[in-house]
Design a protein around this motif. Structure first.
Motif, PDB file in Angstrom:
ATOM      1  N   ALA B 116       0.846  -1.200   0.000  1.00  0.00           N
ATOM      2  CA  ALA B 116       0.000   0.000   0.000  1.00  0.00           C
ATOM      3  C   ALA B 116       0.882   1.250   0.000  1.00  0.00           C
ATOM      4  O   ALA B 116       0.613   2.217  -0.731  1.00  0.00           O
ATOM      5  CB  ALA B 116      -0.935  -0.004   1.211  1.00  0.00           C
ATOM      6  N   LEU B 117       1.965   1.212   0.797  1.00  0.00           N
ATOM      7  CA  LEU B 117       2.878   2.360   0.821  1.00  0.00           C
ATOM      8  C   LEU B 117       3.623   2.463  -0.520  1.00  0.00           C
ATOM      9  O   LEU B 117       3.843   3.559  -1.046  1.00  0.00           O
ATOM     10  CB  LEU B 117       3.875   2.225   1.979  1.00  0.00           C
ATOM     11  CG  LEU B 117       3.226   2.190   3.377  1.00  0.00           C
ATOM     12  CD1 LEU B 117       4.297   1.996   4.456  1.00  0.00           C
ATOM     13  CD2 LEU B 117       2.423   3.462   3.656  1.00  0.00           C
ATOM     14  N   ALA B 118       3.988   1.303  -1.085  1.00  0.00           N
ATOM     15  CA  ALA B 118       4.698   1.311  -2.367  1.00  0.00           C
ATOM     16  C   ALA B 118       3.785   1.839  -3.482  1.00  0.00           C
ATOM     17  O   ALA B 118       4.240   2.512  -4.412  1.00  0.00           O
ATOM     18  CB  ALA B 118       5.195  -0.090  -2.703  1.00  0.00           C
ATOM     19  N   TRP B 119       2.506   1.528  -3.372  1.00  0.00           N
ATOM     20  CA  TRP B 119       1.539   2.040  -4.354  1.00  0.00           C
ATOM     21  C   TRP B 119       1.498   3.567  -4.287  1.00  0.00           C
ATOM     22  O   TRP B 119       1.466   4.257  -5.301  1.00  0.00           O
ATOM     23  CB  TRP B 119       0.149   1.463  -4.072  1.00  0.00           C
ATOM     24  CG  TRP B 119      -0.887   1.982  -5.000  1.00  0.00           C
ATOM     25  CD1 TRP B 119      -1.751   3.023  -4.797  1.00  0.00           C
ATOM     26  CD2 TRP B 119      -1.141   1.512  -6.329  1.00  0.00           C
ATOM     27  NE1 TRP B 119      -2.529   3.220  -5.896  1.00  0.00           N
ATOM     28  CE2 TRP B 119      -2.179   2.306  -6.850  1.00  0.00           C
ATOM     29  CE3 TRP B 119      -0.597   0.498  -7.117  1.00  0.00           C
ATOM     30  CZ2 TRP B 119      -2.677   2.113  -8.144  1.00  0.00           C
ATOM     31  CZ3 TRP B 119      -1.092   0.314  -8.390  1.00  0.00           C
ATOM     32  CH2 TRP B 119      -2.117   1.114  -8.891  1.00  0.00           C
ATOM     33  N   TYR B 120       1.485   4.062  -3.033  1.00  0.00           N
ATOM     34  CA  TYR B 120       1.453   5.495  -2.811  1.00  0.00           C
ATOM     35  C   TYR B 120       2.688   6.149  -3.451  1.00  0.00           C
ATOM     36  O   TYR B 120       2.590   7.192  -4.113  1.00  0.00           O
ATOM     37  CB  TYR B 120       1.411   5.760  -1.307  1.00  0.00           C
ATOM     38  CG  TYR B 120       0.881   7.115  -0.983  1.00  0.00           C
ATOM     39  CD1 TYR B 120      -0.491   7.340  -0.921  1.00  0.00           C
ATOM     40  CD2 TYR B 120       1.748   8.175  -0.757  1.00  0.00           C
ATOM     41  CE1 TYR B 120      -0.981   8.607  -0.653  1.00  0.00           C
ATOM     42  CE2 TYR B 120       1.269   9.439  -0.483  1.00  0.00           C
ATOM     43  CZ  TYR B 120      -0.100   9.657  -0.432  1.00  0.00           C
ATOM     44  OH  TYR B 120      -0.574  10.914  -0.178  1.00  0.00           O
ATOM     45  N   ALA B 121       3.855   5.510  -3.287  1.00  0.00           N
ATOM     46  CA  ALA B 121       5.098   6.032  -3.867  1.00  0.00           C
ATOM     47  C   ALA B 121       5.036   5.999  -5.397  1.00  0.00           C
ATOM     48  O   ALA B 121       5.532   6.911  -6.075  1.00  0.00           O
ATOM     49  CB  ALA B 121       6.294   5.224  -3.363  1.00  0.00           C
ATOM     50  N   LEU B 122       4.413   4.946  -5.953  1.00  0.00           N
ATOM     51  CA  LEU B 122       4.271   4.857  -7.410  1.00  0.00           C
ATOM     52  C   LEU B 122       3.370   5.984  -7.924  1.00  0.00           C
ATOM     53  O   LEU B 122       3.698   6.658  -8.903  1.00  0.00           O
ATOM     54  CB  LEU B 122       3.698   3.486  -7.791  1.00  0.00           C
ATOM     55  CG  LEU B 122       3.369   3.240  -9.266  1.00  0.00           C
ATOM     56  CD1 LEU B 122       4.605   3.370 -10.148  1.00  0.00           C
ATOM     57  CD2 LEU B 122       2.747   1.855  -9.471  1.00  0.00           C
ATOM     58  N   GLN B 123       2.238   6.189  -7.242  1.00  0.00           N
ATOM     59  CA  GLN B 123       1.354   7.314  -7.590  1.00  0.00           C
ATOM     60  C   GLN B 123       2.131   8.626  -7.593  1.00  0.00           C
ATOM     61  O   GLN B 123       2.021   9.425  -8.514  1.00  0.00           O
ATOM     62  CB  GLN B 123       0.247   7.462  -6.539  1.00  0.00           C
ATOM     63  CG  GLN B 123      -0.970   6.618  -6.766  1.00  0.00           C
ATOM     64  CD  GLN B 123      -2.094   6.978  -5.787  1.00  0.00           C
ATOM     65  OE1 GLN B 123      -2.039   7.964  -5.067  1.00  0.00           O
ATOM     66  NE2 GLN B 123      -3.120   6.155  -5.779  1.00  0.00           N
ATOM     67  N   ALA B 124       2.918   8.814  -6.535  1.00  0.00           N
ATOM     68  CA  ALA B 124       3.665  10.070  -6.402  1.00  0.00           C
ATOM     69  C   ALA B 124       4.657  10.222  -7.556  1.00  0.00           C
ATOM     70  O   ALA B 124       4.805  11.317  -8.117  1.00  0.00           O
ATOM     71  CB  ALA B 124       4.394  10.103  -5.059  1.00  0.00           C
ATOM     72  N   ALA B 125       5.338   9.112  -7.937  1.00  0.00           N
ATOM     73  CA  ALA B 125       6.320   9.184  -9.029  1.00  0.00           C
ATOM     74  C   ALA B 125       5.630   9.546 -10.344  1.00  0.00           C
ATOM     75  O   ALA B 125       6.164  10.317 -11.146  1.00  0.00           O
ATOM     76  CB  ALA B 125       7.070   7.861  -9.159  1.00  0.00           C
ATOM     77  N   ILE B 126       4.438   8.976 -10.554  1.00  0.00           N
ATOM     78  CA  ILE B 126       3.714   9.263 -11.796  1.00  0.00           C
ATOM     79  C   ILE B 126       3.268  10.719 -11.826  1.00  0.00           C
ATOM     80  O   ILE B 126       3.456  11.433 -12.809  1.00  0.00           O
ATOM     81  CB  ILE B 126       2.497   8.320 -11.946  1.00  0.00           C
ATOM     82  CG1 ILE B 126       2.977   6.874 -12.128  1.00  0.00           C
ATOM     83  CG2 ILE B 126       1.633   8.744 -13.112  1.00  0.00           C
ATOM     84  CD1 ILE B 126       1.869   5.843 -12.090  1.00  0.00           C
ATOM     85  N   ILE B 127       2.678  11.172 -10.699  1.00  0.00           N
ATOM     86  CA  ILE B 127       2.165  12.542 -10.664  1.00  0.00           C
ATOM     87  C   ILE B 127       3.316  13.539 -10.786  1.00  0.00           C
ATOM     88  O   ILE B 127       3.196  14.568 -11.460  1.00  0.00           O
ATOM     89  CB  ILE B 127       1.317  12.775  -9.393  1.00  0.00           C
ATOM     90  CG1 ILE B 127       0.016  11.959  -9.544  1.00  0.00           C
ATOM     91  CG2 ILE B 127       1.027  14.250  -9.170  1.00  0.00           C
ATOM     92  CD1 ILE B 127      -0.847  11.934  -8.328  1.00  0.00           C
ATOM     93  N   ARG B 128       4.485  13.192 -10.180  1.00  0.00           N
ATOM     94  CA  ARG B 128       5.647  14.073 -10.296  1.00  0.00           C
ATOM     95  C   ARG B 128       6.038  14.239 -11.763  1.00  0.00           C
ATOM     96  O   ARG B 128       6.389  15.332 -12.205  1.00  0.00           O
ATOM     97  CB  ARG B 128       6.823  13.486  -9.504  1.00  0.00           C
ATOM     98  CG  ARG B 128       7.818  14.525  -9.054  1.00  0.00           C
ATOM     99  CD  ARG B 128       8.704  14.031  -7.898  1.00  0.00           C
ATOM    100  NE  ARG B 128       9.200  12.698  -8.142  1.00  0.00           N
ATOM    101  CZ  ARG B 128       8.988  11.657  -7.318  1.00  0.00           C
ATOM    102  NH1 ARG B 128       8.328  11.803  -6.197  1.00  0.00           N
ATOM    103  NH2 ARG B 128       9.458  10.467  -7.614  1.00  0.00           N
ATOM    104  N   SER B 129       5.925  13.140 -12.531  1.00  0.00           N
ATOM    105  CA  SER B 129       6.336  13.231 -13.940  1.00  0.00           C
ATOM    106  C   SER B 129       5.281  13.902 -14.815  1.00  0.00           C
ATOM    107  O   SER B 129       5.584  14.377 -15.900  1.00  0.00           O
ATOM    108  CB  SER B 129       6.661  11.834 -14.489  1.00  0.00           C
ATOM    109  OG  SER B 129       5.496  11.186 -14.924  1.00  0.00           O
ATOM    110  N   GLN B 130       4.024  13.908 -14.336  1.00  0.00           N
ATOM    111  CA  GLN B 130       2.938  14.434 -15.178  1.00  0.00           C
ATOM    112  C   GLN B 130       2.500  15.835 -14.776  1.00  0.00           C
ATOM    113  O   GLN B 130       1.815  16.511 -15.549  1.00  0.00           O
ATOM    114  CB  GLN B 130       1.707  13.520 -15.090  1.00  0.00           C
ATOM    115  CG  GLN B 130       1.932  12.121 -15.594  1.00  0.00           C
ATOM    116  CD  GLN B 130       0.618  11.395 -15.801  1.00  0.00           C
ATOM    117  OE1 GLN B 130      -0.392  11.767 -15.218  1.00  0.00           O
ATOM    118  NE2 GLN B 130       0.634  10.384 -16.643  1.00  0.00           N
ATOM    119  N   GLY B 131       2.783  16.215 -13.533  1.00  0.00           N
ATOM    120  CA  GLY B 131       2.318  17.500 -13.042  1.00  0.00           C
ATOM    121  C   GLY B 131       1.003  17.365 -12.290  1.00  0.00           C
ATOM    122  O   GLY B 131       0.221  16.455 -12.534  1.00  0.00           O
TER     123      GLY B 131
END
Lengths: 191, 191, 191, 191
Positions: B116-131
C-alpha cells in the motif's frame, strides 16, 4: 477501457495454470517401466485438465475478439473465472493420487463446475455491456452447450459415489463436446 | 519511454503471484471430507490474497491507462511495488498454516501495508512526472481511500495481539472497500 | 524480424525469475519472531537478487527501445543471457542457506559474473547488426560501468575465501552502481 | 482470427517451461565443491533441455512471422505442441537423477520425439490453411532437417539400451543441427 491487458494478464494466468499441474508429475524414484507407470494416473488427469484449460483459453480467445471494450465488471468477472480455474491443478493433484476415491473424483467435478458457472457470469457481464443485439449475443444464440455442461458436471459429481470410472467418462465426454469445432464465433468474427 | 513493456512485465508478475499461492494448497493425504477441510484455512487466506492481488492488478490497469509515457523513476517505483506484492504468497502460507497465531496474522498485515505504501510512492512518481494538473492527479482527488487503508492495516496488525479474528475481519473490510466500484479513473479515461 | 516477441518472451522469463526465488522463502514452522528471523538471511539475498534482476530487466527495456529489428544472432544472444540469469535463483537459495560459507558465496559471484558477460555479448551482437555509428553504440560510449562490473564480481569471488561479508558488500556496491540513474540511453531515446 | 494471443500465450508457456527445470536444481546440502558437483548431471541435462526449448521458441517465432491469420485448427495444433513440450521438464528431472539408466534416457528421447511430431502437425495445419504455394510452404522446401530429426530421436531411444552416452551424444547432435543458422525463413520474411 482497452482490452489488451485483460488478454495479456489472462494469457499469463492460463500459461501458468496449464503448466503448473505438470510440476506435480515428480520424477519417479525407480528407473524401470513400473516406476514410470506409477505416474500414469496423474498423467491421464493432467491430460484431461490440460484439455479443459485449453478449451477455456480457446473460448476466451474467440470471445474477446468480439469484445472491443471492457468495463470494471468485465475485469472482475474475468478475475472470478481465473480464480476457479486456478483450483483445477489442486483438484487434479488430489484425484491423480486417489483416482478411485469418490470424494476426490467428486471434487474434480466441482472444480470443473465452478469455472463453467463463472464463464456463464462472464458471458452475462459482456452481453450486459454490449446489449442483447450485439454480434456476440447473436453468435451465442441459445448456447445449449453452455447450459448443458453444468448439468453434466453435476451428473459426474453424483456418479462419483457410485463408480468413479463413470464420472471420469462423463468428464471426458464434456471435454469432447467442446473440442468439436464450434463455428458460431468464428463466423461472427468473419462477418 | 513506451509503457508497453512495463505493463507486460507487470502482468507477468501479477499472473505468477496470483497463482503461486495455490501451489501451497497441497493435495490432502486422506480422501474424505475431513482431509479436504484441513486445507480450508489456507484456502480462505488464498481467497483473500487473490482478491488483494486482483485489486492491485485492477488499479494498475486503470492507472496506466492515464500514463502515456514512463520514466526511469516510474520503472523502479513499479518494481518496488511488485517486490512487496511478491511477499504476499509467503505471508499467506504462514498465516494459512497458523491462522490463530498473533505474529503470522500481524505479518500478513505488514505484507498488506508495505505494497500500500509502495503504491502510494508509485502514484507520487507518476504525478511528479505528469504534473499536479494532469488527468490522473485530478481523478485521484484527495484519495481518501488510499490514505485510510494504511491506517486500517496498522489497526489490523495491532489487533492481531488481542484477537486474530478481529484482524482478519479488518483485512477483509479493507478489501471490500476497494471492491466497491470507484469511478474516478474510468470517468477520467472517458473524458 | 520484429522485436515484439523477443521482448514479450524475455518479460515472461524475467517475471518468472524475479518471483521464483520467493518460492524458496518457506513459511517458518514456529509462530514467533525467532522463527521469522530464521528466514532473514535468505530474505536479504532475495532482495539483492531481486534488485539485480530488476536492473537487468530495466537495462533490457532501455536497450531494446533502440533496437528496431532483431536478427537470429540477437535472439540467441538474448536466450544465452536469460540462461545465465535463470541460475540466479539457484545460487540465491544456496548462499541464502549458507551465507557465511565461502564456496556458495563465490558461486553467487559467478552467477552474477556470467550474465554480465552474456550481456556484453548481447550488446556486441546488437551493435554488430546496427553498425558502430548507431544511436545505441553512441549512447553506450566507452561503457566503463559495463567493463568494470565483471572485474568487481571477480573481486567478490576471490574475497569469499577471505571473508564472505566483504564479497556481499562488493556485490551490493555493484548493484548500487547500476541503480544510479544512467541517462545515456534515455537521452538517446529522446534524441 | 488475429495471431497476437496465440503468440503471447505460447511465449508465456515457453517462458515457464524454459525456467521450470531450473526449479529442480535444488541447493545442495553441503557447502563444498563436491556438493556442487552433485547437481552437475542435472545441470547438463538442464542445458540441453534449455537449448531444445530455445530452438522451438526460435522456430515458433520465425514461423509465425509468415502466418498472418490463425484458424481453430492452428490454435489446437499449437496447444498440442505445447502439451508435449510441457513434459520435457519431467523427462529432464528423471534422466538428470539417473543419467546412466536406459529407461529414463529412452524416455528423454520420447520427450524430444513427440514435440517434433507435434511440430510437424502444426506445420501441416498452417500450410493446409495457407495453401501449398504460400511463402511458408516455399521457405520450408523439402524440410529435410524436420524429417530427419524424428529418425535420429528414434535412434537415440534405441541406443539408450546399449549405452546411454551414445543416446546423449545423438540428442546433442540433433540440437547442434538446429542451432546452425537456417536462413530459409529469414529470407522469406525479407522477401
Amino acid at each position: 477501457m482497452e482490452k489488451g491487458r485483460l488478454e495479456a494478464f489472462s494469457d499469463g494466468v492460463f500459461a501458468i495454470l496449464i503448466t503448473i499441474t505438470v510440476l506435480e508429475l515428480k520424477a519417479p524414484h525407480g528407473v524401470n517401466l513400473a516406476a514410470l507407470a506409477s505416474v500414469l494416473p496423474l498423467f491421464l488427469n493432467y491430460v484431461l485438465s490440460y484439455v479443459y484449460l485449453g478449451i477455456y483459453w480457446n473460448n476466451h480467445h474467440h470471445f474477446f475478439q468480439l469484445v472491443p471494450r471492457v468495463t470494471g465488471s468485465i475485469l472482475w468477472a474475468n478475475l472470478h473465472l481465473l480464480f476457479w480455474l486456478s483450483l483445477i491443478p489442486f483438484a487434479t493433484a488430489w484425484v491423480g493420487a486417489h483416482h478411485t476415491a469418490p470424494i476426490p473424483t467428486a471434487l474434480y467435478g466441482v472444480a470443473l463446475l465452478l469455472p463453467a458457472l463463472a464463464w456463464y457470469a462472464l458471458q452475462a457481464a459482456i452481453i450486459r455491456s454490449q446489449g442483447k443485439t450485439s454480434a456476440l449475443a447473436k453468435a451465442l444464440g441459445r448456447d445449449i452447450k453452455g447450459k448443458l455442461s453444468p448439468l453434466l458436471y453435476l451428473g459426474g459429481i453424483g456418479l462419483a459415489f457410485i463408480d468413479t470410472a463413470l464420472s471420469d467418462a462423463l468428464y471426458a465426454i464434456v471435454a469432447l463436446l467442446w473440442l468439436i469445432p464450434d463455428r458460431r464465433i468464428e463466423a461472427a468474427i468473419s462477418a
